[in-house]
Design a protein around this motif. Structure first.
Motif, PDB file in Angstrom:
ATOM      1  N   ARG A 454       0.943  -1.374   0.065  1.00 26.25           N
ATOM      2  CA  ARG A 454       0.152  -0.059   0.108  1.00 26.25           C
ATOM      3  C   ARG A 454       0.795   1.286   0.023  1.00 26.25           C
ATOM      4  O   ARG A 454       0.228   2.202   0.216  1.00 26.25           O
ATOM      5  CB  ARG A 454      -1.069  -0.041   1.168  1.00 26.25           C
ATOM      6  CG  ARG A 454      -0.332   0.002   2.573  1.00 26.25           C
ATOM      7  CD  ARG A 454      -1.364   0.239   3.875  1.00 26.25           C
ATOM      8  NE  ARG A 454      -0.833   0.185   4.982  1.00 26.25           N
ATOM      9  CZ  ARG A 454      -0.926  -1.044   5.851  1.00 26.25           C
ATOM     10  NH1 ARG A 454      -1.297  -2.155   5.371  1.00 26.25           N
ATOM     11  NH2 ARG A 454      -0.296  -0.865   7.015  1.00 26.25           N
ATOM     12  N   ARG A 455       2.184   1.184  -0.201  1.00 29.42           N
ATOM     13  CA  ARG A 455       3.116   2.384  -0.231  1.00 29.42           C
ATOM     14  C   ARG A 455       2.935   2.729  -1.708  1.00 29.42           C
ATOM     15  O   ARG A 455       3.437   1.952  -2.651  1.00 29.42           O
ATOM     16  CB  ARG A 455       4.498   1.848   0.229  1.00 29.42           C
ATOM     17  CG  ARG A 455       4.355   1.502   1.649  1.00 29.42           C
ATOM     18  CD  ARG A 455       4.007   2.739   2.483  1.00 29.42           C
ATOM     19  NE  ARG A 455       4.431   2.357   3.946  1.00 29.42           N
ATOM     20  CZ  ARG A 455       3.854   2.563   4.952  1.00 29.42           C
ATOM     21  NH1 ARG A 455       2.508   3.334   4.875  1.00 29.42           N
ATOM     22  NH2 ARG A 455       4.055   2.249   6.402  1.00 29.42           N
ATOM     23  N   ASN A 456       2.796   3.877  -1.933  1.00 30.48           N
ATOM     24  CA  ASN A 456       2.957   4.502  -3.328  1.00 30.48           C
ATOM     25  C   ASN A 456       4.024   5.647  -3.568  1.00 30.48           C
ATOM     26  O   ASN A 456       4.552   5.943  -4.632  1.00 30.48           O
ATOM     27  CB  ASN A 456       1.466   4.918  -3.849  1.00 30.48           C
ATOM     28  CG  ASN A 456       0.563   3.922  -3.936  1.00 30.48           C
ATOM     29  OD1 ASN A 456       1.064   2.988  -4.515  1.00 30.48           O
ATOM     30  ND2 ASN A 456      -0.586   4.167  -3.669  1.00 30.48           N
ATOM     31  N   GLY A 457       4.240   6.385  -2.479  1.00 31.78           N
ATOM     32  CA  GLY A 457       5.093   7.656  -2.352  1.00 31.78           C
ATOM     33  C   GLY A 457       6.520   7.237  -2.824  1.00 31.78           C
ATOM     34  O   GLY A 457       7.082   7.955  -3.420  1.00 31.78           O
ATOM     35  N   PHE A 459       7.630   4.797  -4.645  1.00 26.94           N
ATOM     36  CA  PHE A 459       7.934   4.627  -6.123  1.00 26.94           C
ATOM     37  C   PHE A 459       7.662   5.819  -6.700  1.00 26.94           C
ATOM     38  O   PHE A 459       8.045   5.917  -7.967  1.00 26.94           O
ATOM     39  CB  PHE A 459       6.745   3.218  -6.352  1.00 26.94           C
ATOM     40  CG  PHE A 459       7.146   2.160  -5.705  1.00 26.94           C
ATOM     41  CD1 PHE A 459       8.042   1.208  -6.091  1.00 26.94           C
ATOM     42  CD2 PHE A 459       6.156   1.872  -4.748  1.00 26.94           C
ATOM     43  CE1 PHE A 459       8.268   0.219  -5.177  1.00 26.94           C
ATOM     44  CE2 PHE A 459       6.326   0.718  -3.696  1.00 26.94           C
ATOM     45  CZ  PHE A 459       7.298  -0.180  -4.132  1.00 26.94           C
ATOM     46  N   ARG A 460       6.630   6.688  -6.435  1.00 27.14           N
ATOM     47  CA  ARG A 460       6.375   7.942  -7.086  1.00 27.14           C
ATOM     48  C   ARG A 460       7.426   8.605  -7.255  1.00 27.14           C
ATOM     49  O   ARG A 460       7.964   9.289  -8.302  1.00 27.14           O
ATOM     50  CB  ARG A 460       5.251   8.754  -6.447  1.00 27.14           C
ATOM     51  CG  ARG A 460       4.896   9.999  -7.365  1.00 27.14           C
ATOM     52  CD  ARG A 460       3.679  10.731  -6.918  1.00 27.14           C
ATOM     53  NE  ARG A 460       2.357  10.035  -6.617  1.00 27.14           N
ATOM     54  CZ  ARG A 460       1.932   9.384  -5.538  1.00 27.14           C
ATOM     55  NH1 ARG A 460       2.598   9.635  -4.327  1.00 27.14           N
ATOM     56  NH2 ARG A 460       0.747   8.729  -5.735  1.00 27.14           N
ATOM     57  N   VAL A 545      -0.893   6.171 -12.397  1.00 27.49           N
ATOM     58  CA  VAL A 545      -0.953   5.182 -11.191  1.00 27.49           C
ATOM     59  C   VAL A 545      -0.742   3.590 -11.932  1.00 27.49           C
ATOM     60  O   VAL A 545       0.000   2.954 -11.271  1.00 27.49           O
ATOM     61  CB  VAL A 545      -2.688   4.963 -10.975  1.00 27.49           C
ATOM     62  CG1 VAL A 545      -2.806   3.619 -10.240  1.00 27.49           C
ATOM     63  CG2 VAL A 545      -3.198   6.173 -10.329  1.00 27.49           C
ATOM     64  N   GLU A 546      -0.926   3.577 -13.436  1.00 21.48           N
ATOM     65  CA  GLU A 546      -0.391   2.345 -14.018  1.00 21.48           C
ATOM     66  C   GLU A 546       1.172   2.261 -13.838  1.00 21.48           C
ATOM     67  O   GLU A 546       1.572   1.171 -13.630  1.00 21.48           O
ATOM     68  CB  GLU A 546      -0.897   2.119 -15.211  1.00 21.48           C
ATOM     69  CG  GLU A 546      -2.483   1.989 -15.513  1.00 21.48           C
ATOM     70  CD  GLU A 546      -2.897   3.346 -15.236  1.00 21.48           C
ATOM     71  OE1 GLU A 546      -2.601   4.424 -15.371  1.00 21.48           O
ATOM     72  OE2 GLU A 546      -4.490   3.301 -14.907  1.00 21.48           O
ATOM     73  N   ILE A 548       3.132   3.507 -11.540  1.00 18.38           N
ATOM     74  CA  ILE A 548       3.604   3.362 -10.229  1.00 18.38           C
ATOM     75  C   ILE A 548       3.434   1.927  -9.688  1.00 18.38           C
ATOM     76  O   ILE A 548       4.117   1.232  -9.246  1.00 18.38           O
ATOM     77  CB  ILE A 548       3.026   4.369  -9.507  1.00 18.38           C
ATOM     78  CG1 ILE A 548       3.359   5.719  -9.353  1.00 18.38           C
ATOM     79  CG2 ILE A 548       2.844   3.924  -7.819  1.00 18.38           C
ATOM     80  CD1 ILE A 548       2.365   6.853  -8.783  1.00 18.38           C
ATOM     81  N   ASP A 549       2.276   1.268  -9.996  1.00 20.09           N
ATOM     82  CA  ASP A 549       1.764  -0.019  -9.942  1.00 20.09           C
ATOM     83  C   ASP A 549       2.830  -1.069 -10.700  1.00 20.09           C
ATOM     84  O   ASP A 549       3.325  -2.074 -10.088  1.00 20.09           O
ATOM     85  CB  ASP A 549       0.494  -0.273 -10.311  1.00 20.09           C
ATOM     86  CG  ASP A 549      -0.625   0.226  -9.411  1.00 20.09           C
ATOM     87  OD1 ASP A 549      -0.223   0.731  -8.214  1.00 20.09           O
ATOM     88  OD2 ASP A 549      -1.791   0.710  -9.797  1.00 20.09           O
ATOM     89  N   LYS A 552       6.131  -0.855  -8.698  1.00 16.55           N
ATOM     90  CA  LYS A 552       5.937  -1.632  -7.306  1.00 16.55           C
ATOM     91  C   LYS A 552       5.759  -3.089  -7.577  1.00 16.55           C
ATOM     92  O   LYS A 552       6.685  -3.883  -7.022  1.00 16.55           O
ATOM     93  CB  LYS A 552       4.661  -1.105  -6.705  1.00 16.55           C
ATOM     94  CG  LYS A 552       4.259  -1.670  -5.547  1.00 16.55           C
ATOM     95  CD  LYS A 552       2.934  -1.309  -4.902  1.00 16.55           C
ATOM     96  CE  LYS A 552       2.621   0.021  -4.927  1.00 16.55           C
ATOM     97  NZ  LYS A 552       1.231   0.252  -4.382  1.00 16.55           N
ATOM     98  N   GLU A 553       5.132  -3.699  -8.625  1.00 15.04           N
ATOM     99  CA  GLU A 553       5.127  -4.968  -8.871  1.00 15.04           C
ATOM    100  C   GLU A 553       6.535  -5.629  -9.323  1.00 15.04           C
ATOM    101  O   GLU A 553       6.926  -6.561  -8.750  1.00 15.04           O
ATOM    102  CB  GLU A 553       4.044  -5.015  -9.953  1.00 15.04           C
ATOM    103  CG  GLU A 553       4.025  -6.733 -10.419  1.00 15.04           C
ATOM    104  CD  GLU A 553       3.330  -7.077 -11.389  1.00 15.04           C
ATOM    105  OE1 GLU A 553       2.935  -8.326 -12.013  1.00 15.04           O
ATOM    106  OE2 GLU A 553       2.395  -6.143 -11.824  1.00 15.04           O
TER     107      GLU A 553
END
Length: 581
Positions: A454-457, A459-460, A545-546, A548-549, A552-553
């Motif tokens: 649930r971490r996005n920052g 990777f952003r 968002v895509e 970043i996801d 992340k993956e």
């Protein structure tokens, strides 16, 4: 030294007997003037030292074996002709080369002998090849295999699985030095066997080694799975230094009185390191209490520290190399022991691009970050000479007087978006414990529950600055303390404190200075920080968002692979899966 003075050794014999491979190689190098003279040689005072002084010195460095003995399972060139190679030669080595296997094996053994002599006379790489448990025959066998695989352009498979000690000791300088020794060895072989060389030219022969992606790593000591597993399993269960010698009184395990002085120093360093925050707060409190005497120094300092100096938020303070190499940190690292490993010694850490490292798991106090990244106790500067470590910590730590001066000079910056962005530039490696306090609450010995999905920052920021992401795992981080499982009420209080204060910790206990099962000091259990391969990113000002996801993956997959590759070696016997929330 020890091989200087050729008048004592005849061209074909050594004291009336045929020269062995290693001995003959040393004689040839000595005559060509290429043998280095090193001050640590066993007979530096004797200018006419014979070859036998060197031979005795080499043999004393190993258990078993003779300088000229054949390695177990190896074959002479004549015996290997038409036989497909010795027992140590895998089928892959017998393919892809037009040269006779017997000739290749003969050349590989000759190179191994020359290479070994050079390494034993070099201070920087000699520790890789000596030691009480080293066996000369097995060592010569491993070197012969390495050279043979390079000659025949074979991959070699598991034989390139280095020992943990080799991984822990390997630095950039070591790699460069070993590469130089390999080149020197090849050229010397071509010079001394020019008339009978099985290759058409020196250049053709040398190219076989330049083209090998495994050089010089294939020449380093290989892993001994059984020995490593037994040692790692023993360390995972320890609490103190001598658990079996502990005296139990009233359920408390007391440390023995006869403890070596070295371990006492390690304990002192551990006490100082773990008491850094309360110690700084105590000094500040005493200064404020005696303000009438301390105000001439205290007032200007507090004004500077709390109001004027914003360098931690602008890329970090100037780092003190002296402070990073302080003896306290080295002794503290020896206490566990804490070590640093580059999973891939050939990975690109040139510092030409900014790097954002993620550390997992958080543990109680993230000792792996403190010792292996924030200081040079585990050899960060030698393993990553082109990178300046910038570990992130709580903002409050860098606003606490006195404490900020210590950790700031060690390279720490606030775990703040603006501070991280300011530090993300080529040559810097910003390290963030991604799970944070939420992950700390899930700390449990023998388990790894990571807060990452649930971490996005994280990777952003990497995408916006084009920073390479580097997964980093601290094996043993969760085992340094035992955890008291909280009730539902206590858990609710912990979560509330986390939301208000941005940090919280589980209820834990460790050992004490004189006890093994009661106290607030960490247990003496191995802590190994493994740094994975960088994941390259392309700079994107406004990532979707895509994107970043997707990043992340990719990062989570690399992190899982890192855990899968190293957990069996560093934590054998555990069937622990990596849980990512």
């Amino acid at each position: 030294q020890g091989v200087s003075g050729s008048s004592h050794v005849a061209p074909e014999t050594c004291r009336g007997r045929p020269c062995g491979d290693t001995e003959a190689a040393a004689v040839a190098m000595r005559r060509s003037g290429s043998m280095p003279v090193v001050s640590h040689s066993p007979r530096a005072e004797d200018a006419k030292a014979e070859m036998f002084g060197f031979r005795r010195w080499v043999q004393r460095s190993f258990v078993g074996g003779n300088l000229d003995d054949e390695a177990p399972g190896s074959m002479s060139p004549k015996a290997s002709e038409g036989a497909g190679g010795g027992s140590f030669i895998e089928p892959a080595l017998a393919e892809g080369s037009g040269n006779d296997l017997g000739q290749d094996l003969f050349v590989a053994r000759s190179l191994a002998d020359k290479f070994l002599i050079h390494c034993l006379l070099d201070d920087s790489v000699r520790p890789f090849y000596t030691g009480r448990s080293a066996n000369l025959g097995a060592l010569k066998l491993g070197l012969t295999e390495g050279f043979l695989s390079a000659i025949r352009s074979a991959d070699g498979g598991d034989r390139h699985k280095l020992s943990l000690e080799a991984y822990r000791g390997l630095t950039e300088d070591n790699i460069k030095r070993l590469t130089e020794i390999v080149r020197r060895t090849v050229l010397e072989h071509c010079e001394t066997t020019r008339e009978s060389a099985p290759y058409a030219s020196t250049q053709a022969f040398a190219s076989a080694f330049d083209a090998s992606s495994k050089m010089p790593f294939v020449l380093l000591p290989k892993a001994d799975d059984s020995t490593e597993a037994a040692k790692a399993a023993d360390g995972m269960t320890k609490r103190g230094g001598e658990d079996k010698a502990a005296r139990v009184t009233g359920g408390i395990e007391w440390a023995p009185l006869t403890v070596p002085f070295g371990r006492r120093r390690q304990m002192l360093a551990c006490v100082i390191g773990t008491s850094l925050i309360p110690g700084c707060l105590t000094i500040l409190g005493l200064s404020l209490y005696h303000w009438r005497k301390t105000w001439p120094v205290l007032l200007p300092y507090l004004t500077w520290a709390l109001v004027l100096d914003k360098s931690p938020w602008r890329g970090g303070m100037k780092i003190s190399k002296w402070l990073r190499r302080l003896w306290i940190w080295r002794r503290w690292a020896e206490y566990f022991p804490a070590t640093l490993i580059r999973a891939n010694p050939k990975a690109d850490f040139s510092g030409e691009r900014p790097m954002l490292m993620g550390y997992h798991p958080h543990g109680i106090l993230s000792f792996g970050v403190q010792l292996c990244v924030t200081t040079d106790a585990a050899g960060w500067s030698e393993k990553f000479p082109n990178l300046t470590a910038r570990p992130c910590t709580l903002n409050m730590n860098l606003t606490t007087p006195i404490l900020r001066e210590i950790i700031g000079r060690l390279g720490a910056i606030p775990a703040d978006s603006g501070a991280i962005r300011a530090a993300l530039k080529p040559g810097n490696a910003v390290l963030l414990v991604v799970g944070g306090a939420a992950e700390a609450l899930d700390t449990k010995p023998g388990e790894y529950v990571l807060t990452l999905a649930r971490r996005n920052g994280f990777f952003r920021i990497a995408l916006q600055h084009g920073a390479d992401l580097v997964p980093t795992f601290g094996f043993g981080e969760n085992d340094l303390f035992d955890i008291v499982q909280p009730s539902s009420l206590v858990r609710a209080i912990q979560l509330k404190a986390y939301k208000i204060l941005s940090f919280s910790m589980p209820i834990f206990y460790g050992r004490g200075v004189f006890t093994y099962n009661m106290g607030l000091l960490p247990f003496r259990r191995p802590l190994t920080v493994v740094v994975g391969d960088p994941i390259r990113t392309e700079k994107t000002e406004n990532p979707t968002v895509e994107q970043i996801d997707a990043l992340k993956e990719k990062y989570i997959e690399a992190l899982r692979q890192l855990h899968k590759d190293w957990a069996p070696r560093l934590e054998p016997g555990r069937d622990t899966s990596l849980m990512i929330l």
